[in-house]
Motif scaffolding. Structure first.
Motif, mmCIF file in Angstrom:
data_model
loop_
_atom_site.group_PDB
_atom_site.id
_atom_site.type_symbol
_atom_site.label_atom_id
_atom_site.label_comp_id
_atom_site.label_asym_id
_atom_site.label_seq_id
_atom_site.Cartn_x
_atom_site.Cartn_y
_atom_site.Cartn_z
ATOM 1 N N ASP A 59 0.832 -1.196 0.000
ATOM 2 C CA ASP A 59 0.000 0.000 0.000
ATOM 3 C C ASP A 59 0.868 1.249 0.000
ATOM 4 O O ASP A 59 0.608 2.211 -0.729
ATOM 5 C CB ASP A 59 -0.912 -0.042 1.231
ATOM 6 N N ALA A 60 1.938 1.228 0.775
ATOM 7 C CA ALA A 60 2.833 2.385 0.858
ATOM 8 C C ALA A 60 3.547 2.624 -0.470
ATOM 9 O O ALA A 60 3.754 3.773 -0.885
ATOM 10 C CB ALA A 60 3.844 2.181 1.980
ATOM 11 N N ARG A 113 1.152 4.189 -2.874
ATOM 12 C CA ARG A 113 0.903 5.566 -2.462
ATOM 13 C C ARG A 113 2.065 6.466 -2.880
ATOM 14 O O ARG A 113 1.872 7.539 -3.453
ATOM 15 C CB ARG A 113 0.718 5.616 -0.954
ATOM 16 N N THR A 134 -5.519 0.892 -10.087
ATOM 17 C CA THR A 134 -4.977 0.042 -9.022
ATOM 18 C C THR A 134 -5.829 -1.206 -8.841
ATOM 19 O O THR A 134 -5.827 -1.812 -7.760
ATOM 20 C CB THR A 134 -4.910 0.821 -7.697
ATOM 21 N N VAL A 185 -4.550 -1.878 -1.260
ATOM 22 C CA VAL A 185 -4.870 -0.450 -1.295
ATOM 23 C C VAL A 185 -5.937 -0.129 -0.241
ATOM 24 O O VAL A 185 -6.925 -0.849 -0.089
ATOM 25 C CB VAL A 185 -5.354 -0.043 -2.693
ATOM 26 N N THR A 186 -5.713 1.002 0.489
ATOM 27 C CA THR A 186 -6.638 1.407 1.553
ATOM 28 C C THR A 186 -7.203 2.788 1.274
ATOM 29 O O THR A 186 -6.754 3.505 0.366
ATOM 30 C CB THR A 186 -5.911 1.426 2.904
ATOM 31 N N GLU A 220 -6.769 5.336 3.164
ATOM 32 C CA GLU A 220 -5.735 6.321 3.457
ATOM 33 C C GLU A 220 -4.923 6.645 2.208
ATOM 34 O O GLU A 220 -4.595 7.811 1.941
ATOM 35 C CB GLU A 220 -4.819 5.778 4.561
ATOM 36 N N THR A 221 -4.585 5.623 1.448
ATOM 37 C CA THR A 221 -3.853 5.849 0.195
ATOM 38 C C THR A 221 -4.681 6.698 -0.766
ATOM 39 O O THR A 221 -4.165 7.637 -1.392
ATOM 40 C CB THR A 221 -3.493 4.505 -0.453
ATOM 41 N N GLU A 264 -4.659 10.403 0.347
ATOM 42 C CA GLU A 264 -3.420 11.109 0.043
ATOM 43 C C GLU A 264 -3.287 11.379 -1.452
ATOM 44 O O GLU A 264 -2.799 12.434 -1.863
ATOM 45 C CB GLU A 264 -2.220 10.305 0.551
ATOM 46 N N ILE A 265 -3.700 10.410 -2.252
ATOM 47 C CA ILE A 265 -3.658 10.613 -3.703
ATOM 48 C C ILE A 265 -4.584 11.754 -4.103
ATOM 49 O O ILE A 265 -4.250 12.586 -4.958
ATOM 50 C CB ILE A 265 -4.031 9.319 -4.442
ATOM 51 N N CYS A 298 -10.459 -4.034 -4.940
ATOM 52 C CA CYS A 298 -9.673 -3.574 -3.789
ATOM 53 C C CYS A 298 -10.574 -3.706 -2.566
ATOM 54 O O CYS A 298 -11.387 -2.809 -2.268
ATOM 55 C CB CYS A 298 -9.206 -2.140 -3.992
#
Length: 952
Positions: free
Chosen positions: A349-350, A353, A367, A373-374, A376-377, A380-381, A396
């Motif tokens: 995931d990181a 991201r 993706t 993938v979460t 949070e990702t 931020e995107i 996902c």
């Protein structure tokens, strides 16, 4: 037109090359020998006979001859010396160039085997520098003594212009171009044209290093595209020739290993724009594979393997790493617009991201199938990529999309995302620019409520817990809702939606539509829809432009009432519980009511139907139809129909078969309101009586009347009311007597009658004979299954013999003297008829077809009919005497005539000079040896069918 012909010629060239390859033992996948193209052998080719190539500018002749050549299975052309050719063409040898005696075999069967010779000592490659094709070492007409080898005295004549060769070679692949170029100097020059070598495609072909470098050197100014996918040691080949590929724009590789040195060399190509690598191992071991290029625009790394991948391409716009196996990816591409990381299962995931955030101008991100993938990702995107307009996060499972704000999003795919719920719709609703949304297989989604001004397309498939849909979008054009078994309520508001398909929504109860452009609606198999659905599609219901409505198998509908000015097509097939139907649709052109078994009342008040078939509605009691332009109406099978009001002023055909309770009053009213009826079928209408038949006098155009299977005794109302009748069908009218037809043959009733059907009636022998004798205008008479018919004798006055008084006998005798128009006589299945005699004196000059099949007691047939062409006596098992004087008979059917003797048949057909087909299948007294005797008796016979005896 010319392109098609040139393709055919090129196809022939390719086929000839394949044949040559087979002769020399070549197989698919063999190393490509480019030496045939790049150089000639040190030793010149041995002397060979020269080919006189005859070529015509007439394309029609070329087509004709080329087709003939292809059909000849690519046989070698005959080879002529120039001096010999004229004796075959019939023209002087000096005038061959434009001969109309064109032989295209010369064009695609040149003897390549004389010049296609592999280098036995090496790998087939020859140094271009020392063995290039020049005027000094190429055998042609201008250099006949090259290599100090004695040349034949005759010249090579090849009148193919360079432009024509260019067009032909444009349809060849590079392998065939190499072989064609080895034939002669002219072909070499034509096949070397730079247009053919801008794209070098060596995918899945084995090629030597020397040959590859040679070809790159030769065309280094032209090559813009290179494909080395599946080529062994492709990286080595590329690195050796890289200095020659300064103008290369597109490079494709795959199925191999690409080292770090390859990528370093790659960065030296100044014009490279597109790079595609598939199914390859990148870099060395655990080291990072670095792809660096200053001008690269599109990069595809698909299904590749590497521990780490770094992309340092400042001008890169599109990057795809689909299905690649790497644990980390580093992107230094600030201009990147499209990023595809789908099915990169090893990326964390990181890592995803970091890769996406590093591309601030990203507009499209995929993706899908990256299960790590979460939300949070995604958050931020959304903050880093403010221009992101397309996101595919399908499969996902860890995302719910809550609190994710993507204001510029246009296309969103969340297929099979188990975390998506009704709470996710609040975040999606904030994407006010969204145009396409996919929520298929989101198993926890229970409701969707969206108000999106730009939404054009939405897909909701296989949502097991989905109950309610509320959708508002003025530009919505497509909606797919399928396999949502729990869906109960739908509310759609749109000004652009034209088609709505909601098939098999078994739980759907409430449907509300405000769709002013909606044209087509399909609600098939929505079993829970109630009668209120009719209001949605009626006037004022929100669908003013609706033209097609399908409500098939909506089994909860009982009373259907629709008022619409726009509706054209309506289908209610399979609505088995519907008892009442009322339609007020002036534009309605087609309605389907198949399987509406319980319909009792049908009211078509002002409809635009041109034809209507109510199918089989056994419980239909009352019908009211107002259709100004209807021409055809079928009430067939409405067995209890008793009240019918039919107001169709243009009606031409009415079929009320099996309407057993259709009474005189209904018939009289229909006749008044439908004065143009020409065809009226009342078969099995047992309630029709004299009053109803007398009312037919209003039908001035009535020409066909079918009263079969009725209880009629008196036909006088018909004779009085239907003076223009041409067809009268009285089949199976068991209560008719001989006197019922007196008016026909005694009083001249129905003077226009052409066809009369008395099949399975109780009419006697005398009445039938008198009908045939006196009704001279009859063309077609059906007497099938008449049990009272014993003999059918139509003879001249001198031979007349009939039971009854002499006055009657004299009248009949006089009648036979008149010429009659009878053409077809059908007596199929008459069980008691024993004799049929029609002599020339009966004046049946137009009789062309007689059917007597299945008349099992028929023993004698004696026919003298000058125009008879077809006679069917099939299964007349008692037939013993057959006499035929029918000069135009062409088809005689006698299968299963077990009593008919061979000699009798020979005598019968001996007078049938045009007989072509004879069927004597299952005739026990016939055998195979007798076939020739039959042919002798009737020489015109072309086919004799004998069943188990065979056919000739």
């Amino acid at each position: 037109m010319a392109d098609g012909r040139l393709k055919a010629v090129a196809h022939d060239l390719e086929d000839e090359e394949e044949m040559d390859g087979e002769e020399e033992g070549e197989t698919e996948g063999e190393e490509l020998d480019l030496s045939l193209f790049t150089a000639w052998r040190t030793d010149p080719p041995p002397p060979r006979r020269h080919v006189s190539l005859l070529y015509s500018r007439d394309w029609d002749e070329m087509d004709e001859v080329a087709a003939t050549s292809r059909e000849s299975n690519h046989k070698r052309a005959r080879v002529f010396d120039s001096g010999e050719s004229s004796q075959y063409t019939g023209i002087p040898s000096g005038d061959l160039s434009f001969s109309r005696y064109t032989d295209m075999n010369y064009l695609h069967n040149l003897p390549y085997d004389d010049v296609e010779r592999q280098d036995e000592a090496g790998d087939g490659g020859i140094d271009m520098a020392t063995h290039d094709l020049t005027d000094e070492n190429v055998p042609d007409a201008e250099n006949p003594n090259v290599g100090n080898v004695e040349q034949p005295q005759s010249e090579l004549r090849m009148d193919l212009t360079d432009d024509l060769l260019y067009l032909i070679f444009s349809f060849l692949g590079q392998k065939d171009l190499c072989r064609a170029g080895a034939s002669c100097k002219q072909w070499h020059a034509a096949s070397s044209h730079e247009d053919f070598w801008r794209s070098l495609k060596f995918d899945n072909i084995q090629i030597t290093l020397e040959n590859f470098v040679s070809i790159c050197l030769r065309y280094h100014q032209n090559v813009k595209e290179l494909n080395l996918s599946g080529v062994p040691r492709a990286d080595v080949l590329f690195m050796e020739a890289a200095s020659c590929l300064s103008r290369l724009e597109t490079l494709t590789l795959g199925k191999g290993h690409l080292s770090d040195a390859f990528f370093q060399e790659l960065s030296e190509l100044p014009a490279l724009i597109n790079l595609s690598i598939c199914d390859s191992a990148l870099g060395g071991g655990i080291n990072e594979a670095t792809i660096q290029h200053d001008r690269l625009r599109n990069l595809h790394i698909v299904k590749c393997r590497s521990h780490r991948i770094a992309v340092r391409c400042p001008q890169l716009l599109k990057l795809s790493m689909k299905r690649s196996s790497m644990t980390h990816v580093t992107l230094h591409s600030p201009q990147l617009r499209e990023l595809d990381l789908s099915s990169c299962h090893k990326l964390s995931d990181a890592a995803i991201r970091a890769a996406a955030v590093a591309c601030p101008k990203l507009t499209s991100l995929d993706t899908s199938f990256c299960s790590c993938v979460t939300d949070e990702t995604l958050r931020e995107i959304s903050q880093a990529c403010l221009s992101l307009s397309s996101l595919d996060a399908s499969n996902c499972h860890n995302i719910s999309f809550e609190s994710v704000k993507l204001s510029m999003l246009v296309d969103l795919k969340l297929h099979s995302c188990e975390g998506i719920t009704s709470a996710s719709m609040a975040a999606i609703a904030q994407s006010r620019s969204l145009e396409a949304l996919q929520l298929d297989n989101c198993s926890l989604l229970t409701s969707v409520s969206l108000d999106l001004p730009h939404l054009r397309k939405i897909s909701l498939v296989h949502l097991r817990k989905f109950v309610e849909l509320n959708l508002r979008s003025p530009v919505l054009q497509y909606i797919k809702v399928s396999r949502c078994s729990a869906l109960q309520r739908i509310n759609i508001i749109s000004n652009s939606l034209q088609k709505l398909v909601l098939q098999k929504q078994e739980s759907l109860v409430n449907l509300s539509l405000q769709c002013y452009s909606l044209v087509d609606v399909d609600l098939s198999d929505c079993e829970s829809l109630t009668n209120s659905i009719c209001d949605v599609f009626s006037k004022g219901g929100g669908c003013p432009m609706l033209r097609s409505l399908v409500l098939d198998n909506c089994e909860s509908l009982s009373v259907v009432e629709i008022r619409s000015c726009s509706l054209v097509n309506l289908s209610l097939a399979g609505c088995r519980t519907m008892t009442s139907l009322k339609l007020s649709c002036p534009s309605l052109k087609k309605v389907n009511l198949d399987g509406c078994d319980h319909l009792e009342v049908a009211n078509f008040s002002t409809v635009g139907l041109e034809s209507l078939n109510l199918g089989i509605c056994p419980k239909l009691d009352t019908v009211h139809i107002e259709a100004p332009i209807m021409t055809t109406l079928e009430l067939k099978g409405c067995g209890v129909l008793s009240k019918a009001s039919i107001k169709c002023p243009c009606l031409i055909s009415l079929d009320a078969s099996f309407c057993r309770q259709f009474v005189d009053g209904s018939l009289s009213g229909t006749v008044v309101d439908c004065p143009l009826i020409e065809q009226l079928t009342l078969s099995s209408c047992l309630a029709i009586g004299d009053d109803g038949l007398y009312s037919l006098i209003r039908l001035d155009r009535l020409t066909l009347l079918d009263l079969s299977y009725t209880f009629l005794i008196n036909l006088q109302p018909v004779f009085d009311s239907c003076s223009k009748l041409k067809v009268l069908k009285l089949s199976a009218c068991k209560y008719l007597t001989d006197s019922s037809l007196d008016a026909l043959y005694k009083q001249g009733a129905l003077p226009s009658l052409l066809e009369l059907d008395l099949s399975y009636s109780s009419i006697g022998q005398n009445a039938i004979i008198e009908l045939l004798a006196n009704c001279t205008n009859l063309v077609n008479v059906n007497l099938n299954g008449c049990t009272n018919l014993h003999e059918l004798v139509c003879v001249s006055a001198d031979a007349m013999s009939i039971d009854g008084n002499s006055g009657n006998k004299d009248a009949v005798m006089a009648s036979w003297k008149s010429e009659r128009l009878l053409e077809v006589l059908n007596c199929t299945g008459c069980p008691n008829i024993k004799k049929v005699v029609i002599t020339s004196g009966a004046n049946c000059l137009h009789l062309s077809k007689i059917n007597l099949n299945l008349s099992t007691n028929l023993k004698e047939v004696d026919l003298a009919c000058s125009n008879l062409s077809i006679l069917n006596l099939s299964n007349c098992t008692s037939l013993e005497i057959l006499k035929l004087d029918c000069p135009r008979l062409t088809n005689l059917q006698l299968p299963a005539c077990t009593m008919l003797a061979q000699d009798e048949l020979e005598g019968a057909i001996s007078h049938c000079n045009l007989l072509e087909s004879l069927n004597i299948n299952s005739c026990n007294k016939m055998n195979l040896e007798d076939f020739e005797r039959l042919r002798s008796a009737c020489p015109s016979l072309k086919r004799i069918q004998g069943g188990s005896l065979g056919g000739i």
